[in-house]
Design a protein around this motif. Structure first.
Motif, mmCIF file in Angstrom:
data_model
loop_
_atom_site.group_PDB
_atom_site.id
_atom_site.type_symbol
_atom_site.label_atom_id
_atom_site.label_comp_id
_atom_site.label_asym_id
_atom_site.label_seq_id
_atom_site.Cartn_x
_atom_site.Cartn_y
_atom_site.Cartn_z
ATOM 1 N N LEU A 28 -2.276 5.367 0.343
ATOM 2 C CA LEU A 28 -1.090 6.210 -0.480
ATOM 3 C C LEU A 28 -2.171 7.183 -1.365
ATOM 4 C CD1 LEU A 28 0.702 4.239 -2.618
ATOM 5 C CD2 LEU A 28 1.829 5.681 -0.676
ATOM 6 N N THR A 29 -2.232 8.331 -1.460
ATOM 7 C CA THR A 29 -2.939 9.518 -2.705
ATOM 8 C C THR A 29 -3.253 8.218 -3.634
ATOM 9 O OG1 THR A 29 -1.438 10.379 -4.018
ATOM 10 C CG2 THR A 29 -2.191 11.528 -1.693
ATOM 11 N N PRO A 30 -4.291 8.867 -4.135
ATOM 12 C CA PRO A 30 -5.074 8.129 -5.199
ATOM 13 C C PRO A 30 -4.092 8.699 -6.387
ATOM 14 C CG PRO A 30 -6.951 9.363 -4.450
ATOM 15 C CD PRO A 30 -6.063 9.742 -3.907
ATOM 16 N N GLU A 31 -3.316 9.190 -6.953
ATOM 17 C CA GLU A 31 -2.490 9.709 -7.670
ATOM 18 C C GLU A 31 -0.440 8.806 -7.195
ATOM 19 O OE1 GLU A 31 0.946 13.223 -9.524
ATOM 20 O OE2 GLU A 31 -0.998 13.415 -7.710
ATOM 21 N N LEU A 32 -0.934 8.860 -6.563
ATOM 22 C CA LEU A 32 0.446 8.200 -6.395
ATOM 23 C C LEU A 32 0.281 6.467 -6.276
ATOM 24 C CD1 LEU A 32 2.171 9.422 -3.091
ATOM 25 C CD2 LEU A 32 3.266 9.192 -5.454
ATOM 26 N N GLN A 33 -1.178 6.173 -6.335
ATOM 27 C CA GLN A 33 -1.537 4.514 -6.159
ATOM 28 C C GLN A 33 -1.285 4.373 -7.795
ATOM 29 O OE1 GLN A 33 -5.300 4.385 -4.583
ATOM 30 N NE2 GLN A 33 -4.698 4.871 -2.533
ATOM 31 N N PHE A 34 -2.300 5.455 -8.374
ATOM 32 C CA PHE A 34 -1.751 5.351 -9.964
ATOM 33 C C PHE A 34 -0.894 5.019 -10.322
ATOM 34 C CE2 PHE A 34 -1.266 7.030 -14.252
ATOM 35 C CZ PHE A 34 -2.570 5.931 -14.657
ATOM 36 N N ILE A 35 0.318 5.512 -10.393
ATOM 37 C CA ILE A 35 1.426 5.775 -10.126
ATOM 38 C C ILE A 35 2.554 4.446 -9.808
ATOM 39 C CG2 ILE A 35 4.093 6.442 -10.009
ATOM 40 C CD1 ILE A 35 2.495 9.260 -9.673
ATOM 41 N N LEU A 36 1.928 3.892 -8.688
ATOM 42 C CA LEU A 36 2.413 2.492 -8.207
ATOM 43 C C LEU A 36 2.147 1.741 -9.219
ATOM 44 C CD1 LEU A 36 4.435 0.891 -6.262
ATOM 45 C CD2 LEU A 36 2.428 0.960 -4.705
ATOM 46 N N ALA A 37 -0.080 1.777 -10.152
ATOM 47 C CA ALA A 37 -0.114 0.246 -10.272
ATOM 48 C C ALA A 37 0.248 0.691 -11.507
ATOM 49 C CB ALA A 37 -1.996 0.976 -10.003
ATOM 50 N N ASP A 38 1.028 1.649 -11.962
ATOM 51 C CA ASP A 38 1.472 1.964 -13.121
ATOM 52 C C ASP A 38 2.659 1.474 -13.490
ATOM 53 O OD1 ASP A 38 0.935 3.411 -16.758
ATOM 54 O OD2 ASP A 38 2.979 4.418 -15.764
ATOM 55 N N ASP A 39 3.354 1.150 -12.407
ATOM 56 C CA ASP A 39 4.750 0.930 -12.484
ATOM 57 C C ASP A 39 4.708 -0.488 -12.287
ATOM 58 O OD1 ASP A 39 5.981 3.567 -12.967
ATOM 59 O OD2 ASP A 39 6.163 3.471 -10.659
ATOM 60 N N MET A 40 3.670 -1.038 -11.685
ATOM 61 C CA MET A 40 4.272 -2.772 -11.702
ATOM 62 C C MET A 40 3.496 -3.129 -13.054
ATOM 63 S SD MET A 40 2.633 -3.443 -8.321
ATOM 64 C CE MET A 40 0.809 -2.455 -7.890
ATOM 65 N N VAL A 41 2.892 -2.526 -13.595
ATOM 66 C CA VAL A 41 2.039 -3.131 -14.965
ATOM 67 C C VAL A 41 3.632 -2.827 -15.883
ATOM 68 C CG1 VAL A 41 0.712 -2.572 -17.055
ATOM 69 C CG2 VAL A 41 -0.235 -2.728 -14.983
ATOM 70 N N THR A 42 3.716 -2.044 -16.104
ATOM 71 C CA THR A 42 5.478 -1.258 -16.793
ATOM 72 C C THR A 42 5.998 -2.924 -16.759
ATOM 73 O OG1 THR A 42 5.058 1.073 -17.256
ATOM 74 C CG2 THR A 42 7.634 0.095 -17.597
ATOM 75 N N ALA A 43 6.573 -3.272 -15.138
ATOM 76 C CA ALA A 43 7.809 -4.264 -14.873
ATOM 77 C C ALA A 43 6.623 -5.634 -14.962
ATOM 78 C CB ALA A 43 8.125 -4.242 -13.419
ATOM 79 N N PHE A 44 5.598 -5.727 -14.762
ATOM 80 C CA PHE A 44 5.252 -6.765 -15.817
ATOM 81 C C PHE A 44 5.465 -7.312 -17.026
ATOM 82 C CE2 PHE A 44 1.789 -9.445 -17.273
ATOM 83 C CZ PHE A 44 1.531 -10.685 -16.706
ATOM 84 N N GLN A 45 5.605 -5.722 -18.294
ATOM 85 C CA GLN A 45 5.345 -5.886 -19.403
ATOM 86 C C GLN A 45 6.727 -6.514 -19.779
ATOM 87 O OE1 GLN A 45 3.798 -3.061 -21.030
ATOM 88 N NE2 GLN A 45 5.043 -3.350 -23.444
#
Length: 60
Positions: A28-45
């Motif tokens: 994935l592009t760095p931008e999409l990697q960041f979006i995915l990581a942010d989504d995973m943190v939100t889901a975890f929270q």
């Protein structure tokens, strides 16, 4: 724990997610990697909030 993670903790968790899933997300592009990581943190929270509500109901 209804509130959000602090910005520092959120960034730390995003970095941990990106490191943990590096081989899976490297295409994935760095931008999409960041979006995915942010989504995973939100889901975890959100999952933590759900479990805390369940736990609060069972201890009453």
């Amino acid at each position: 724990m209804e509130k959000s993670f602090s910005p520092q903790n959120r960034k730390k968790l995003q970095k941990m997610m990106m490191d943990a899933f590096d081989s899976e997300i490297h295409t994935l592009t760095p931008e999409l990697q960041f979006i995915l990581a942010d989504d995973m943190v939100t889901a975890f929270q959100n999952r933590l909030v759900v479990f805390q509500r369940i736990q609060a109901k069972t201890t009453i």
